[in-house]
Design an enzyme around this catalytic site. Structure first.
Site, PDB file in Angstrom:
ATOM      1  N   LYS A 131      -3.503   3.459  -0.817  1.00  0.00           N
ATOM      2  CA  LYS A 131      -2.750   4.034   0.314  1.00  0.00           C
ATOM      3  C   LYS A 131      -3.399   5.343   0.752  1.00  0.00           C
ATOM      4  O   LYS A 131      -3.565   5.606   1.940  1.00  0.00           O
ATOM      5  CB  LYS A 131      -1.298   4.322  -0.100  1.00  0.00           C
ATOM      6  CG  LYS A 131      -0.425   3.085  -0.191  1.00  0.00           C
ATOM      7  CD  LYS A 131       0.967   3.464  -0.658  1.00  0.00           C
ATOM      8  CE  LYS A 131       1.799   2.210  -0.924  1.00  0.00           C
ATOM      9  NZ  LYS A 131       3.143   2.539  -1.415  1.00  0.00           N
TER      10      LYS A 131
ATOM     11  N   ARG B 122       2.581   0.419   7.814  1.00  0.00           N
ATOM     12  CA  ARG B 122       1.658   1.550   8.007  1.00  0.00           C
ATOM     13  C   ARG B 122       0.276   1.153   8.503  1.00  0.00           C
ATOM     14  O   ARG B 122      -0.316   1.853   9.304  1.00  0.00           O
ATOM     15  CB  ARG B 122       1.505   2.329   6.695  1.00  0.00           C
ATOM     16  CG  ARG B 122       2.691   3.191   6.366  1.00  0.00           C
ATOM     17  CD  ARG B 122       2.365   4.070   5.172  1.00  0.00           C
ATOM     18  NE  ARG B 122       3.593   4.615   4.624  1.00  0.00           N
ATOM     19  CZ  ARG B 122       3.909   4.600   3.333  1.00  0.00           C
ATOM     20  NH1 ARG B 122       3.070   4.095   2.444  1.00  0.00           N
ATOM     21  NH2 ARG B 122       5.047   5.095   2.924  1.00  0.00           N
TER      22      ARG B 122
ATOM     23  N   GLY C 109      19.787   7.618  -0.878  1.00  0.00           N
ATOM     24  CA  GLY C 109      18.675   7.774  -1.830  1.00  0.00           C
ATOM     25  C   GLY C 109      18.199   9.214  -1.931  1.00  0.00           C
ATOM     26  O   GLY C 109      18.766  10.121  -1.308  1.00  0.00           O
TER      27      GLY C 109
ATOM     28  N   SER D 256      26.743   0.855  -1.334  1.00  0.00           N
ATOM     29  CA  SER D 256      27.121   2.238  -1.012  1.00  0.00           C
ATOM     30  C   SER D 256      28.050   2.333   0.195  1.00  0.00           C
ATOM     31  O   SER D 256      28.509   3.427   0.538  1.00  0.00           O
ATOM     32  CB  SER D 256      25.874   3.068  -0.720  1.00  0.00           C
ATOM     33  OG  SER D 256      25.037   3.112  -1.822  1.00  0.00           O
TER      34      SER D 256
ATOM     35  N   CYS E 173       3.952   9.724   0.502  1.00  0.00           N
ATOM     36  CA  CYS E 173       4.064  11.159   0.188  1.00  0.00           C
ATOM     37  C   CYS E 173       2.784  11.745  -0.396  1.00  0.00           C
ATOM     38  O   CYS E 173       2.505  12.932  -0.208  1.00  0.00           O
ATOM     39  CB  CYS E 173       5.241  11.434  -0.738  1.00  0.00           C
ATOM     40  SG  CYS E 173       5.380  10.322  -2.115  1.00  0.00           S
TER      41      CYS E 173
ATOM     42  N   SER F 261      10.105  12.376  -8.861  1.00  0.00           N
ATOM     43  CA  SER F 261      11.041  11.999  -7.797  1.00  0.00           C
ATOM     44  C   SER F 261      10.368  11.146  -6.730  1.00  0.00           C
ATOM     45  O   SER F 261      11.045  10.594  -5.866  1.00  0.00           O
ATOM     46  CB  SER F 261      11.685  13.233  -7.151  1.00  0.00           C
ATOM     47  OG  SER F 261      10.694  14.039  -6.553  1.00  0.00           O
ATOM     48  N   GLY F 262       9.033  10.993  -6.804  1.00  0.00           N
ATOM     49  CA  GLY F 262       8.351  10.012  -5.960  1.00  0.00           C
ATOM     50  C   GLY F 262       8.886   8.613  -6.231  1.00  0.00           C
ATOM     51  O   GLY F 262       8.819   7.737  -5.369  1.00  0.00           O
TER      52      GLY F 262
ATOM     53  N   HIS G 228       4.377  17.051  -5.185  1.00  0.00           N
ATOM     54  CA  HIS G 228       3.103  16.436  -5.548  1.00  0.00           C
ATOM     55  C   HIS G 228       1.991  17.480  -5.386  1.00  0.00           C
ATOM     56  O   HIS G 228       2.022  18.302  -4.466  1.00  0.00           O
ATOM     57  CB  HIS G 228       2.782  15.259  -4.614  1.00  0.00           C
ATOM     58  CG  HIS G 228       3.586  14.021  -4.869  1.00  0.00           C
ATOM     59  ND1 HIS G 228       4.475  13.876  -5.908  1.00  0.00           N
ATOM     60  CD2 HIS G 228       3.610  12.827  -4.203  1.00  0.00           C
ATOM     61  CE1 HIS G 228       5.012  12.668  -5.871  1.00  0.00           C
ATOM     62  NE2 HIS G 228       4.510  12.013  -4.847  1.00  0.00           N
TER      63      HIS G 228
ATOM     64  N   VAL H 246      15.399  10.553  -0.847  1.00  0.00           N
ATOM     65  CA  VAL H 246      14.898  11.033   0.446  1.00  0.00           C
ATOM     66  C   VAL H 246      16.045  11.146   1.443  1.00  0.00           C
ATOM     67  O   VAL H 246      16.125  12.110   2.215  1.00  0.00           O
ATOM     68  CB  VAL H 246      13.790  10.096   0.979  1.00  0.00           C
ATOM     69  CG1 VAL H 246      13.355  10.515   2.380  1.00  0.00           C
ATOM     70  CG2 VAL H 246      12.589  10.096   0.037  1.00  0.00           C
TER      71      VAL H 246
ATOM     72  N   ARG I 172       0.783  10.436 -12.733  1.00  0.00           N
ATOM     73  CA  ARG I 172       2.175  10.925 -12.762  1.00  0.00           C
ATOM     74  C   ARG I 172       2.287  12.018 -13.818  1.00  0.00           C
ATOM     75  O   ARG I 172       1.778  11.862 -14.936  1.00  0.00           O
ATOM     76  CB  ARG I 172       3.098   9.757 -13.129  1.00  0.00           C
ATOM     77  CG  ARG I 172       4.554  10.040 -12.910  1.00  0.00           C
ATOM     78  CD  ARG I 172       4.984  10.041 -11.481  1.00  0.00           C
ATOM     79  NE  ARG I 172       4.866   8.733 -10.844  1.00  0.00           N
ATOM     80  CZ  ARG I 172       5.121   8.516  -9.554  1.00  0.00           C
ATOM     81  NH1 ARG I 172       5.501   9.505  -8.773  1.00  0.00           N
ATOM     82  NH2 ARG I 172       4.981   7.323  -9.045  1.00  0.00           N
TER      83      ARG I 172
HETATM   84  C1  2RA Z   1       5.353   8.014  -5.591  1.00  0.00           C
HETATM   85  N1  2RA Z   1       4.101   8.134  -3.559  1.00  0.00           N
HETATM   86  O1  2RA Z   1       5.117   9.206  -5.794  1.00  0.00           O
HETATM   87  C2  2RA Z   1       5.138   7.428  -4.273  1.00  0.00           C
HETATM   88  C3  2RA Z   1       6.409   7.355  -3.525  1.00  0.00           C
HETATM   89  N2  2RA Z   1       6.249   6.658  -2.297  1.00  0.00           N
HETATM   90  O2  2RA Z   1       5.796   7.268  -6.438  1.00  0.00           O
END
Ligand code: 2RA
Length: 355
Positions: free
Chosen positions: A230, A99, A12, A40, A129, A159-160, A259, A14, A252
């Site tokens: 989160k 978590r 992936g 994969s 992230c 890319s999150g 980020h 990451v 986004r």
């Molecule tokens: C995102 N934080 O940016 C999330 C990814 N875990 O979509």
């Protein structure tokens, strides 16, 4: 002997950064196994300059593994992390599954390294992230001035959402390029993208190119997005402030990787911009870039591909006592994901394994 490492989710977005990071380190590990979905399996990928064949996720791949780093969807972690732990691996899990479990430490090595040692389930979680992008900086400020409240707006890179997130933005930009009228009428961006790319894609709830989307994650109670909750819950746990007041809006933006967060932070004690500069300059993994008179502030285009947390635009809030406003950027695939997991693993190796 050096510990054996398994990277689960090796193919992936990451996983790819993780292989790069591990390849650039001193040799911390003996064997490194790459693990991914059956789809994969059999692929050959490079790690530390060597070809390694990807193995399909199965209980046996964890036999003899000391440390397993997982970066897979929540439901895959829910099934497979306990299996790996049962087979004796210490698991560092990037998913949201464990978590908030009180028996699982949630670790950012700059902030709460000691928590990694107390892991009754054999699992350590690494934060989302978005939370991670500000933790090194906020942890350093909290240590001296006591954090009380955080109001955060995020500007999250595509890319999150993994490889598919980046692919979608590249496709959208390509589809929109060249037409100098698009973006001038309500709905015209949607129309062009529908015509050129079809409407089957649900990577994001709306086009990201030429746009900002006030949504990240899934729908939770009372209209909150999972990313916003989160940020609140994880910040409290990592900083060890159960009643920290947090309110977040996650957005986004058309950025591939890194980020950014606009943070309004209130402290127990009076804090000046000079105090914050001194603390952030001294924090080993934070870089202060705060010279707006010369156009110097943190931005994704300068931060992407690097490890530190960048902080700038530090201002004393004019109408709020003991409060600073600041802007933070961090590469969401590095410190936001792979790097933090690698650092937790290295912390455990350094304290618990002797070469
Ligand atoms: C995102 N934080 O940016 C999330 C990814 N875990 O979509």
């Amino acid at each position: 002997t050096k510990p054996t490492l398994a990277l689960v989710g090796a193919t992936g977005a990451v996983g790819t950064v993780m292989r790069e990071i591990i390849s650039g380190r001193e040799d911390v590990y003996g064997e490194i196994r790459l693990v991914a979905s059956a789809r994969s399996a059999g692929k050959v990928l490079q790690v530390r300059g060597e070809d390694v064949v990807v193995q399909a996720l199965a209980p046996e791949v964890f036999d003899g593994v000391d440390i397993a780093i997982f970066d897979v969807p929540d439901e895959v972690s829910a099934t497979w992390v306990p299996i790996a732990a049962e087979r004796g691996a210490t698991v560092i899990d990037k998913s949201g599954t464990f978590r908030m479990n009180p028996q699982v430490p949630l670790v950012v090595p700059e902030v709460n390294p000691g928590d990694a040692a107390n892991r009754p389930l054999g699992i350590v979680s690494t934060p989302n992230c978005t939370t991670l992008s500000m933790m090194a900086a906020m942890g350093a400020l909290h240590e001296e001035f006591g954090l009380k409240e955080l109001v955060v707006a995020s500007y999250q890179a595509v890319s999150g959402a993994g490889v598919a997130g980046s692919a979608r933005l590249y496709d959208e930009v390509e589809a929109l390029a060249g037409d100098r009228t698009v973006g001038t009428t309500a709905g015209d961006v949607r129309k062009v993208l529908q015509n050129k790319l079809g409407d089957g894609d649900d990577t994001f709830p709306a086009p990201v190119a030429f746009n900002v989307v006030p949504w990240a994650g899934s729908l939770k109670e009372d209209g909150w997005a999972s990313e916003e909750l989160k940020l609140r819950n994880e910040s409290r746990k990592i900083l060890g402030i159960p009643d920290l007041k947090v309110s977040a809006t996650c957005v986004r933006v058309p950025v591939i990787t890194t980020h950014s967060l606009a943070v309004h932070a209130t402290f127990e004690r009076e804090i000046t911009v000079a105090d914050a500069h001194r603390i952030l300059e001294a924090a080993p993994t934070v870089v202060l870039v705060d010279d707006p008179a010369n156009g110097i502030y943190p931005m994704p285009i300068d931060v992407v591909g690097t490890d530190p947390t960048y902080v700038g635009r530090v201002r004393q809030a004019l109408d709020f006592p003991n409060t600073l406003d600041l802007f933070v950027c961090g590469d969401n695939l590095r410190k936001g994901a792979a790097l933090n997991a690698a650092e937790i693993a290295e912390l455990i190796v350094a304290t618990e394994y002797t070469a």
